[in-house]
Design a protein around this motif. Structure first.
Motif, PDB file in Angstrom:
ATOM      1  N   LEU A  91       0.589  -1.399  -0.077  1.00 12.43           N
ATOM      2  CA  LEU A  91      -0.136  -0.175  -0.016  1.00 12.43           C
ATOM      3  C   LEU A  91       0.552   0.900  -0.131  1.00 12.43           C
ATOM      4  O   LEU A  91       0.751   2.009  -1.111  1.00 12.43           O
ATOM      5  CB  LEU A  91      -0.770   0.420   0.829  1.00 12.43           C
ATOM      6  N   GLU A  92       2.112   1.355   0.622  1.00 13.76           N
ATOM      7  CA  GLU A  92       3.040   2.798   1.081  1.00 13.76           C
ATOM      8  C   GLU A  92       3.808   2.885  -0.289  1.00 13.76           C
ATOM      9  O   GLU A  92       3.340   4.099  -1.011  1.00 13.76           O
ATOM     10  CB  GLU A  92       3.770   1.568   1.747  1.00 13.76           C
ATOM     11  N   ARG A  93       3.814   1.599  -1.423  1.00 13.12           N
ATOM     12  CA  ARG A  93       4.155   1.773  -2.789  1.00 13.12           C
ATOM     13  C   ARG A  93       2.996   2.050  -4.109  1.00 13.12           C
ATOM     14  O   ARG A  93       3.297   1.581  -5.195  1.00 13.12           O
ATOM     15  CB  ARG A  93       5.064   0.795  -3.139  1.00 13.12           C
ATOM     16  N   ASP A  94       1.571   2.317  -3.832  1.00 16.16           N
ATOM     17  CA  ASP A  94       0.454   1.980  -4.333  1.00 16.16           C
ATOM     18  C   ASP A  94       0.083   0.661  -5.382  1.00 16.16           C
ATOM     19  O   ASP A  94      -0.350   0.743  -5.813  1.00 16.16           O
ATOM     20  CB  ASP A  94       0.658   3.438  -5.235  1.00 16.16           C
ATOM     21  N   ILE A  95       0.634  -0.348  -4.737  1.00 19.53           N
ATOM     22  CA  ILE A  95       0.479  -1.593  -5.065  1.00 19.53           C
ATOM     23  C   ILE A  95      -0.858  -2.152  -4.220  1.00 19.53           C
ATOM     24  O   ILE A  95      -0.874  -2.060  -3.037  1.00 19.53           O
ATOM     25  CB  ILE A  95       1.160  -2.384  -5.018  1.00 19.53           C
ATOM     26  N   ILE A  96      -1.963  -2.195  -4.901  1.00 21.11           N
ATOM     27  CA  ILE A  96      -3.054  -2.923  -4.134  1.00 21.11           C
ATOM     28  C   ILE A  96      -3.090  -4.368  -4.320  1.00 21.11           C
ATOM     29  O   ILE A  96      -3.294  -5.228  -5.244  1.00 21.11           O
ATOM     30  CB  ILE A  96      -5.244  -2.748  -5.005  1.00 21.11           C
ATOM     31  N   PRO A  97      -2.907  -4.407  -2.610  1.00 20.12           N
ATOM     32  CA  PRO A  97      -2.912  -5.824  -2.926  1.00 20.12           C
ATOM     33  C   PRO A  97      -4.136  -7.159  -2.137  1.00 20.12           C
ATOM     34  O   PRO A  97      -5.237  -6.778  -2.060  1.00 20.12           O
ATOM     35  CB  PRO A  97      -2.592  -6.223  -0.753  1.00 20.12           C
ATOM     36  N   ILE A  98      -4.486  -7.878  -3.605  1.00 20.81           N
ATOM     37  CA  ILE A  98      -5.436  -9.004  -3.545  1.00 20.81           C
ATOM     38  C   ILE A  98      -4.992 -10.209  -2.907  1.00 20.81           C
ATOM     39  O   ILE A  98      -5.048 -11.441  -3.706  1.00 20.81           O
ATOM     40  CB  ILE A  98      -5.695  -8.798  -5.378  1.00 20.81           C
ATOM     41  N   ILE A  99      -5.556 -10.533  -1.452  1.00 24.13           N
ATOM     42  CA  ILE A  99      -4.528 -11.175  -0.684  1.00 24.13           C
ATOM     43  C   ILE A  99      -6.269 -11.873  -0.413  1.00 24.13           C
ATOM     44  O   ILE A  99      -6.210 -11.125   0.952  1.00 24.13           O
ATOM     45  CB  ILE A  99      -3.902 -10.952   0.201  1.00 24.13           C
ATOM     46  N   PRO A 100      -6.164 -13.036   0.093  1.00 23.24           N
ATOM     47  CA  PRO A 100      -7.688 -13.222   1.078  1.00 23.24           C
ATOM     48  C   PRO A 100      -7.346 -13.353   2.386  1.00 23.24           C
ATOM     49  O   PRO A 100      -6.531 -14.199   2.823  1.00 23.24           O
ATOM     50  CB  PRO A 100      -8.198 -14.769   0.348  1.00 23.24           C
ATOM     51  N   PRO A 101      -8.022 -12.998   2.976  1.00 25.22           N
ATOM     52  CA  PRO A 101      -7.260 -12.964   4.922  1.00 25.22           C
ATOM     53  C   PRO A 101      -7.115 -14.924   5.287  1.00 25.22           C
ATOM     54  O   PRO A 101      -8.120 -15.309   4.576  1.00 25.22           O
ATOM     55  CB  PRO A 101      -8.301 -12.352   5.472  1.00 25.22           C
ATOM     56  N   LYS A 102      -6.306 -14.943   6.484  1.00 27.52           N
ATOM     57  CA  LYS A 102      -6.689 -16.982   6.413  1.00 27.52           C
ATOM     58  C   LYS A 102      -7.525 -16.841   7.598  1.00 27.52           C
ATOM     59  O   LYS A 102      -8.403 -15.486   7.904  1.00 27.52           O
ATOM     60  CB  LYS A 102      -4.926 -16.562   7.248  1.00 27.52           C
ATOM     61  N   SER A 103      -8.324 -18.288   7.369  1.00 21.30           N
ATOM     62  CA  SER A 103      -9.215 -18.271   8.502  1.00 21.30           C
ATOM     63  C   SER A 103      -9.378 -18.075  10.132  1.00 21.30           C
ATOM     64  O   SER A 103     -10.089 -17.917  10.435  1.00 21.30           O
ATOM     65  CB  SER A 103      -9.472 -19.702   8.253  1.00 21.30           C
ATOM     66  N   ASN A 104      -7.580 -17.229  10.211  1.00 20.76           N
ATOM     67  CA  ASN A 104      -7.881 -17.638  11.667  1.00 20.76           C
ATOM     68  C   ASN A 104      -7.313 -16.500  11.631  1.00 20.76           C
ATOM     69  O   ASN A 104      -7.155 -15.605  13.545  1.00 20.76           O
ATOM     70  CB  ASN A 104      -5.982 -17.860  11.896  1.00 20.76           C
ATOM     71  N   ARG A 105      -7.827 -15.472  10.790  1.00 22.65           N
ATOM     72  CA  ARG A 105      -7.577 -13.645  11.337  1.00 22.65           C
ATOM     73  C   ARG A 105      -9.079 -13.227  12.255  1.00 22.65           C
ATOM     74  O   ARG A 105      -9.907 -13.888  12.120  1.00 22.65           O
ATOM     75  CB  ARG A 105      -7.606 -12.874  10.077  1.00 22.65           C
ATOM     76  N   LYS A 106      -8.543 -12.197  13.368  1.00 24.87           N
ATOM     77  CA  LYS A 106      -9.439 -12.005  14.101  1.00 24.87           C
ATOM     78  C   LYS A 106     -10.254 -10.341  13.296  1.00 24.87           C
ATOM     79  O   LYS A 106     -11.356 -10.639  14.064  1.00 24.87           O
ATOM     80  CB  LYS A 106      -8.986 -11.100  15.552  1.00 24.87           C
ATOM     81  N   PHE A 107      -9.404 -10.019  12.862  1.00 25.29           N
ATOM     82  CA  PHE A 107     -10.202  -8.856  12.374  1.00 25.29           C
ATOM     83  C   PHE A 107     -10.008  -9.053  10.842  1.00 25.29           C
ATOM     84  O   PHE A 107      -8.408  -8.434  10.010  1.00 25.29           O
ATOM     85  CB  PHE A 107      -9.326  -7.254  12.176  1.00 25.29           C
ATOM     86  N   PRO A 108     -10.165  -9.765   9.627  1.00 26.20           N
ATOM     87  CA  PRO A 108     -10.711  -9.665   8.824  1.00 26.20           C
ATOM     88  C   PRO A 108     -10.046  -9.252   7.415  1.00 26.20           C
ATOM     89  O   PRO A 108     -11.175  -7.900   7.917  1.00 26.20           O
ATOM     90  CB  PRO A 108     -11.348 -11.275   7.969  1.00 26.20           C
ATOM     91  N   ALA A 109      -9.494  -9.470   6.956  1.00 29.51           N
ATOM     92  CA  ALA A 109      -8.772  -7.854   5.324  1.00 29.51           C
ATOM     93  C   ALA A 109     -10.151  -7.799   4.330  1.00 29.51           C
ATOM     94  O   ALA A 109     -10.135  -9.192   4.269  1.00 29.51           O
ATOM     95  CB  ALA A 109      -7.326  -7.483   4.908  1.00 29.51           C
ATOM     96  N   THR A 110     -10.459  -6.859   3.596  1.00 30.77           N
ATOM     97  CA  THR A 110     -10.986  -6.922   3.009  1.00 30.77           C
ATOM     98  C   THR A 110      -9.869  -7.676   1.464  1.00 30.77           C
ATOM     99  O   THR A 110      -9.024  -7.096   1.163  1.00 30.77           O
ATOM    100  CB  THR A 110     -11.933  -5.616   2.607  1.00 30.77           C
ATOM    101  N   PHE A 111     -11.275  -8.063   0.343  1.00 30.98           N
ATOM    102  CA  PHE A 111      -9.881  -8.198  -0.909  1.00 30.98           C
ATOM    103  C   PHE A 111     -11.454  -7.895  -1.808  1.00 30.98           C
ATOM    104  O   PHE A 111     -12.842  -8.394  -1.918  1.00 30.98           O
ATOM    105  CB  PHE A 111      -9.347  -9.454  -1.127  1.00 30.98           C
ATOM    106  N   ASP A 112     -10.553  -7.415  -3.101  1.00 32.40           N
ATOM    107  CA  ASP A 112     -12.287  -7.907  -4.265  1.00 32.40           C
ATOM    108  C   ASP A 112     -11.784  -9.396  -5.139  1.00 32.40           C
ATOM    109  O   ASP A 112     -10.802  -9.754  -5.374  1.00 32.40           O
ATOM    110  CB  ASP A 112     -11.164  -6.983  -5.238  1.00 32.40           C
TER     111      ASP A 112
END
Length: 143
Positions: A91-112
């Motif tokens: 994100l600092e380099r203006d690249i959008i990460p399209i990575i599904p969150p792991k199943s054990n994440r407490k606060f899962p990140a969103t992805f397209d």
């Protein structure tokens, strides 16, 4: 080989590894002697860069060296690459990460999810490697 970062300079020869495999991307696990390929492809599924790692090593271990000079709009990866430091770096380099969150994440990140469907191109690349193993890959024990 430019991506042979596994062996640190000055490693003593009596470090428990056999001759010839001291600085190689090869390691013994319960499944035998294995090597892992970490590949970076372009939007069409063509190989851009790769590195070899010992089989038991985690995928994130050499990810920073592989994406260090990356300039792209998006980075598609599977959930093994779900790490906050990688997301923040992209994100600092203006690249959008399209990575599904792991199943054990407490606060899962969103992805397209629609963009993530294009990740099949990297799977197709690995399928081609497996199909043409005798031509494209050496079947010897060292990298």
């Amino acid at each position: 080989m430019p991506h042979s970062f596994w062996c640190s300079p000055g490693t003593p020869l009596g470090s428990g590894r056999k001759r010839g495999t001291l600085c190689q991307a090869i390691e013994r696990s319960r499944g035998g002697i294995t090597t892992k390929i970490l590949a970076l492809t372009d939007a069409l599924g063509n190989l851009v860069d790769f590195c070899l790692m010992p089989g038991p090593a985690h995928d994130l271990r050499k990810t920073d060296t592989l994406v260090r000079d990356l300039s792209a709009g998006h980075l598609l990866a599977d959930s093994a690459f779900d790490a906050d430091w990688l997301r923040n770096d992209l994100l600092e380099r203006d690249i959008i990460p399209i990575i599904p969150p792991k199943s054990n994440r407490k606060f899962p990140a969103t992805f397209d999810k629609e963009t993530y469907k294009w990740r099949h191109l990297i799977e197709n690349y690995f399928g081609k490697l497996k199909e043409n193993r005798g031509i494209e890959m050496r079947s010897c024990k060292t990298d």
